[in-house]
Design a protein around this motif. Sequence first.
Motif, PDB file in Angstrom:
ATOM      1  N   ALA A  49       0.681  -1.233  -0.059  1.00 42.90           N
ATOM      2  CA  ALA A  49      -0.174   0.184  -0.104  1.00 42.90           C
ATOM      3  C   ALA A  49       0.858   1.107   0.173  1.00 42.90           C
ATOM      4  O   ALA A  49       1.855   1.160   0.597  1.00 42.90           O
ATOM      5  N   ARG A  50       0.587   2.321  -0.452  1.00 39.79           N
ATOM      6  CA  ARG A  50       1.144   3.525  -0.582  1.00 39.79           C
ATOM      7  C   ARG A  50       1.688   3.984   0.777  1.00 39.79           C
ATOM      8  O   ARG A  50       2.949   4.428   0.786  1.00 39.79           O
ATOM      9  N   ALA A  51       0.784   3.818   1.544  1.00 39.20           N
ATOM     10  CA  ALA A  51       0.901   4.318   3.070  1.00 39.20           C
ATOM     11  C   ALA A  51       2.334   3.677   3.655  1.00 39.20           C
ATOM     12  O   ALA A  51       3.013   4.043   4.480  1.00 39.20           O
ATOM     13  N   ASP A  52       2.356   2.512   3.353  1.00 39.32           N
ATOM     14  CA  ASP A  52       3.564   1.581   3.893  1.00 39.32           C
ATOM     15  C   ASP A  52       4.678   1.548   3.120  1.00 39.32           C
ATOM     16  O   ASP A  52       5.811   0.941   3.656  1.00 39.32           O
ATOM     17  N   ILE A  53       4.749   2.315   2.095  1.00 39.64           N
ATOM     18  CA  ILE A  53       6.290   2.499   1.546  1.00 39.64           C
ATOM     19  C   ILE A  53       6.972   3.821   2.134  1.00 39.64           C
ATOM     20  O   ILE A  53       6.376   4.707   2.168  1.00 39.64           O
ATOM     21  N   THR A  54       8.167   3.376   2.296  1.00 42.31           N
ATOM     22  CA  THR A  54       9.037   4.452   3.028  1.00 42.31           C
ATOM     23  C   THR A  54      10.258   4.999   2.013  1.00 42.31           C
ATOM     24  O   THR A  54      10.551   4.150   1.196  1.00 42.31           O
ATOM     25  N   LEU A  55      10.625   6.175   2.170  1.00 39.55           N
ATOM     26  CA  LEU A  55      11.723   6.390   1.173  1.00 39.55           C
ATOM     27  C   LEU A  55      13.022   5.591   1.550  1.00 39.55           C
ATOM     28  O   LEU A  55      13.801   5.356   0.720  1.00 39.55           O
ATOM     29  N   LEU A 114      19.224  11.353  -1.731  1.00 39.12           N
ATOM     30  CA  LEU A 114      19.570  11.680  -2.822  1.00 39.12           C
ATOM     31  C   LEU A 114      17.660  11.438  -3.662  1.00 39.12           C
ATOM     32  O   LEU A 114      17.574  12.423  -4.503  1.00 39.12           O
ATOM     33  N   ILE A 115      17.007  10.722  -2.845  1.00 36.34           N
ATOM     34  CA  ILE A 115      15.678  10.634  -3.594  1.00 36.34           C
ATOM     35  C   ILE A 115      14.968  12.042  -2.964  1.00 36.34           C
ATOM     36  O   ILE A 115      14.402  12.551  -4.249  1.00 36.34           O
ATOM     37  N   LEU A 116      15.276  12.762  -1.974  1.00 32.91           N
ATOM     38  CA  LEU A 116      14.912  13.955  -1.724  1.00 32.91           C
ATOM     39  C   LEU A 116      15.204  14.826  -2.750  1.00 32.91           C
ATOM     40  O   LEU A 116      14.788  15.943  -3.294  1.00 32.91           O
ATOM     41  N   LYS A 117      16.480  14.856  -2.992  1.00 36.64           N
ATOM     42  CA  LYS A 117      17.204  15.886  -4.211  1.00 36.64           C
ATOM     43  C   LYS A 117      16.453  15.875  -5.314  1.00 36.64           C
ATOM     44  O   LYS A 117      16.377  16.715  -6.035  1.00 36.64           O
ATOM     45  N   TYR A 118      16.306  14.604  -5.659  1.00 36.98           N
ATOM     46  CA  TYR A 118      15.873  14.465  -7.288  1.00 36.98           C
ATOM     47  C   TYR A 118      14.288  14.624  -7.568  1.00 36.98           C
ATOM     48  O   TYR A 118      13.834  15.171  -8.200  1.00 36.98           O
TER      49      TYR A 118
END
Length: 198
Positions: A39-45, A58-62
Amino acid sequence: MSAVSTPPAPEAPASARRDAEATKAAILKATRYLLARHARADITLKAVAERAGVSPPLILKYFGNKDALLARVMSFHTDADALLDAPLADLGRHMVRHVLSSQREQGTDPLLRIAFAPLHGDHGDVVRANFRAQVTERLAARLTGPDPGLRAELAVAGLLGLGVMYGIARGPHLRETDVEAITDRYGPLVQAQLTPGG
């Protein structure tokens, strides 16, 4: 007294741009993988970063934040821009060439993501709504004559079938044949829906 001008920032080397694009692609691929299973809510960066082999910053940067990343993964807008970037008279050939080139160069067909959308739940509903609005309805808006919505869906269905045969079924004859040869054969089939009788 003259003003001091600041020299322009040097352009990033081509290899750095390629590395950045490869990193973004890995992040998007990891996110798609996780969205197909959780589920979307269960996915973390953190989970996305681990799967992509990058750091969460790096995910936040892009991509800015988790919501922006998920929105990008569930959108077909950019992919549709490339898919539909040709005059209507040559669009069938262009779309076939685009699907095959994406498969050969990137190992994936961005349109084919729709085949992996969950059948139930908010995520699947959002992906299907985006696909309809950003791909088939956008294509239908370019068509003239009767039944533009049906013709757009049939044309896209032909492309999805081509993508499945190439990328999932891995048809050996299709994979070893030159892209232009396939485009010559399959492009007119798609074009027949876009400009019937034309």
